[in-house]
Design a protein around this motif. Sequence first.
Motif, PDB file in Angstrom:
ATOM      1  N   VAL A  44      54.050  18.456  39.717  1.00 29.45           N
ATOM      2  CA  VAL A  44      54.233  19.163  41.126  1.00 29.45           C
ATOM      3  C   VAL A  44      55.209  18.708  42.148  1.00 29.45           C
ATOM      4  CG1 VAL A  44      52.794  19.895  43.386  1.00 29.45           C
ATOM      5  CG2 VAL A  44      52.024  20.009  40.216  1.00 29.45           C
ATOM      6  N   TRP A  45      55.705  17.932  42.080  1.00 26.58           N
ATOM      7  CA  TRP A  45      57.079  17.104  43.375  1.00 26.58           C
ATOM      8  C   TRP A  45      57.504  16.703  43.154  1.00 26.58           C
ATOM      9  CZ3 TRP A  45      53.749  18.131  47.326  1.00 26.58           C
ATOM     10  CH2 TRP A  45      52.244  17.707  47.559  1.00 26.58           C
ATOM     11  N   GLU A  46      58.355  16.903  41.804  1.00 26.26           N
ATOM     12  CA  GLU A  46      59.480  16.645  40.426  1.00 26.26           C
ATOM     13  C   GLU A  46      60.981  17.295  42.038  1.00 26.26           C
ATOM     14  OE1 GLU A  46      61.229  16.808  36.718  1.00 26.26           O
ATOM     15  OE2 GLU A  46      60.454  19.155  37.047  1.00 26.26           O
ATOM     16  N   VAL A  47      61.025  18.261  42.591  1.00 24.59           N
ATOM     17  CA  VAL A  47      62.387  18.439  43.438  1.00 24.59           C
ATOM     18  C   VAL A  47      61.691  18.344  44.306  1.00 24.59           C
ATOM     19  CG1 VAL A  47      63.309  19.618  41.516  1.00 24.59           C
ATOM     20  CG2 VAL A  47      61.250  21.305  43.150  1.00 24.59           C
ATOM     21  N   HIS A  48      60.396  17.731  45.283  1.00 23.25           N
ATOM     22  CA  HIS A  48      60.630  17.800  46.466  1.00 23.25           C
ATOM     23  C   HIS A  48      60.334  16.371  47.524  1.00 23.25           C
ATOM     24  CE1 HIS A  48      57.656  17.960  50.181  1.00 23.25           C
ATOM     25  NE2 HIS A  48      57.132  19.015  49.865  1.00 23.25           N
ATOM     26  N   PRO A  49      61.442  17.281  48.833  1.00 21.92           N
ATOM     27  CA  PRO A  49      61.513  15.355  49.186  1.00 21.92           C
ATOM     28  C   PRO A  49      60.309  14.650  48.961  1.00 21.92           C
ATOM     29  CG  PRO A  49      62.037  17.422  50.576  1.00 21.92           C
ATOM     30  CD  PRO A  49      61.380  17.966  49.491  1.00 21.92           C
ATOM     31  N   ALA A  50      58.939  14.199  48.954  1.00 24.32           N
ATOM     32  CA  ALA A  50      58.149  14.239  49.038  1.00 24.32           C
ATOM     33  C   ALA A  50      58.560  13.556  47.655  1.00 24.32           C
ATOM     34  CB  ALA A  50      57.002  13.731  49.945  1.00 24.32           C
ATOM     35  N   GLY A  66      62.919  21.274  52.027  1.00 25.67           N
ATOM     36  CA  GLY A  66      64.266  20.247  51.035  1.00 25.67           C
ATOM     37  C   GLY A  66      65.180  20.379  51.398  1.00 25.67           C
ATOM     38  N   GLU A  67      66.100  20.299  51.410  1.00 28.60           N
ATOM     39  CA  GLU A  67      67.457  20.983  51.435  1.00 28.60           C
ATOM     40  C   GLU A  67      68.148  21.410  50.076  1.00 28.60           C
ATOM     41  OE1 GLU A  67      72.224  20.448  53.040  1.00 28.60           O
ATOM     42  OE2 GLU A  67      71.055  18.942  52.490  1.00 28.60           O
ATOM     43  N   THR A  68      67.408  20.643  49.420  1.00 28.80           N
ATOM     44  CA  THR A  68      67.338  20.265  47.827  1.00 28.80           C
ATOM     45  C   THR A  68      66.959  20.789  46.598  1.00 28.80           C
ATOM     46  OG1 THR A  68      67.588  18.243  47.428  1.00 28.80           O
ATOM     47  CG2 THR A  68      69.540  18.564  47.181  1.00 28.80           C
ATOM     48  N   ASN A  69      65.655  21.478  47.712  1.00 23.91           N
ATOM     49  CA  ASN A  69      64.441  21.982  46.847  1.00 23.91           C
ATOM     50  C   ASN A  69      64.232  23.718  46.815  1.00 23.91           C
ATOM     51  OD1 ASN A  69      62.351  22.826  45.943  1.00 23.91           O
ATOM     52  ND2 ASN A  69      61.284  21.874  47.349  1.00 23.91           N
ATOM     53  N   ILE A  70      65.480  23.550  45.088  1.00 25.23           N
ATOM     54  CA  ILE A  70      66.299  25.178  45.665  1.00 25.23           C
ATOM     55  C   ILE A  70      64.591  25.942  44.470  1.00 25.23           C
ATOM     56  CG2 ILE A  70      67.570  26.357  43.419  1.00 25.23           C
ATOM     57  CD1 ILE A  70      69.047  24.280  45.835  1.00 25.23           C
ATOM     58  N   ARG A  71      63.507  25.374  44.517  1.00 19.59           N
ATOM     59  CA  ARG A  71      62.927  26.168  43.819  1.00 19.59           C
ATOM     60  C   ARG A  71      62.264  26.747  45.065  1.00 19.59           C
ATOM     61  NH1 ARG A  71      59.689  22.958  39.633  1.00 19.59           N
ATOM     62  NH2 ARG A  71      59.540  21.690  41.317  1.00 19.59           N
ATOM     63  N   HIS A 122      66.386  18.424  55.949  1.00 21.37           N
ATOM     64  CA  HIS A 122      65.769  19.835  55.284  1.00 21.37           C
ATOM     65  C   HIS A 122      66.411  20.966  56.916  1.00 21.37           C
ATOM     66  CE1 HIS A 122      61.998  16.722  54.320  1.00 21.37           C
ATOM     67  NE2 HIS A 122      62.225  18.127  53.961  1.00 21.37           N
ATOM     68  N   VAL A 123      66.201  21.755  55.501  1.00 18.24           N
ATOM     69  CA  VAL A 123      66.289  23.366  56.558  1.00 18.24           C
ATOM     70  C   VAL A 123      65.342  23.763  56.542  1.00 18.24           C
ATOM     71  CG1 VAL A 123      69.096  23.849  54.745  1.00 18.24           C
ATOM     72  CG2 VAL A 123      66.724  24.872  54.231  1.00 18.24           C
ATOM     73  N   ILE A 124      65.547  25.116  57.711  1.00 17.46           N
ATOM     74  CA  ILE A 124      63.974  25.729  58.089  1.00 17.46           C
ATOM     75  C   ILE A 124      65.042  27.596  57.785  1.00 17.46           C
ATOM     76  CG2 ILE A 124      63.227  26.780  60.074  1.00 17.46           C
ATOM     77  CD1 ILE A 124      64.004  23.775  61.242  1.00 17.46           C
TER      78      ILE A 124
END
Length: 180
Positions: free
Chosen positions: A37-43, A132-137, A165-167
């Motif tokens: 669930v958290w694999e691509v999340h910054p946390a 997260g900037e790299t959280n493509i999902r 992060h991006v907004i």
Amino acid sequence: MNEPDRQPTLEGSLVLLRPSTAEDWDALFAVASDPLVWEVHPAHDRWQEPVFRAYFDAGIASGGALTIIDRATSAVIGSSRFDNWEPEADEIEIGWTYLARSHWGRGYNAQIKSLMLDHIHRFVGTAVFTVGETNIRSRRAMEKIGGILREGIHMRLMAGEMKPHVIYEIPRPVRKPPGA
């Protein structure tokens, strides 16, 4: 300006969102304890019990955490939150959302965000989402629901370090008067 109702009960065809309580711990941790669930999340470490406990407690303390229930099964499938209300900017953040993997890609997230946006736009002009900037999902999910990327990178503490992060923002839809 009235303070927005940050813990409504919202109901759609797929989900029911209701205020989170301390009693939701077991069910929410059961969903959150899946590392994927958290694999691509910054946390990325939020699947660990002490890390999730801090996240859960902060959600309860925020006064804006919502538990997500699958209407078909009555199972708890995740959580989301309204937080960081900025009255001067006429905006509030929607985020901290996670869903059981069994409910990914099946319209659940879109309905959750639609219910939350319809509700909160009664109170504020703009909903913002920090991703997260790299959280493509999550970035693709934001684009699918009409999120507009703001310029710039914003740093936020995640998993013990500052991460970029991006907004995205979604303004209140302009309502056309009848007959227009």
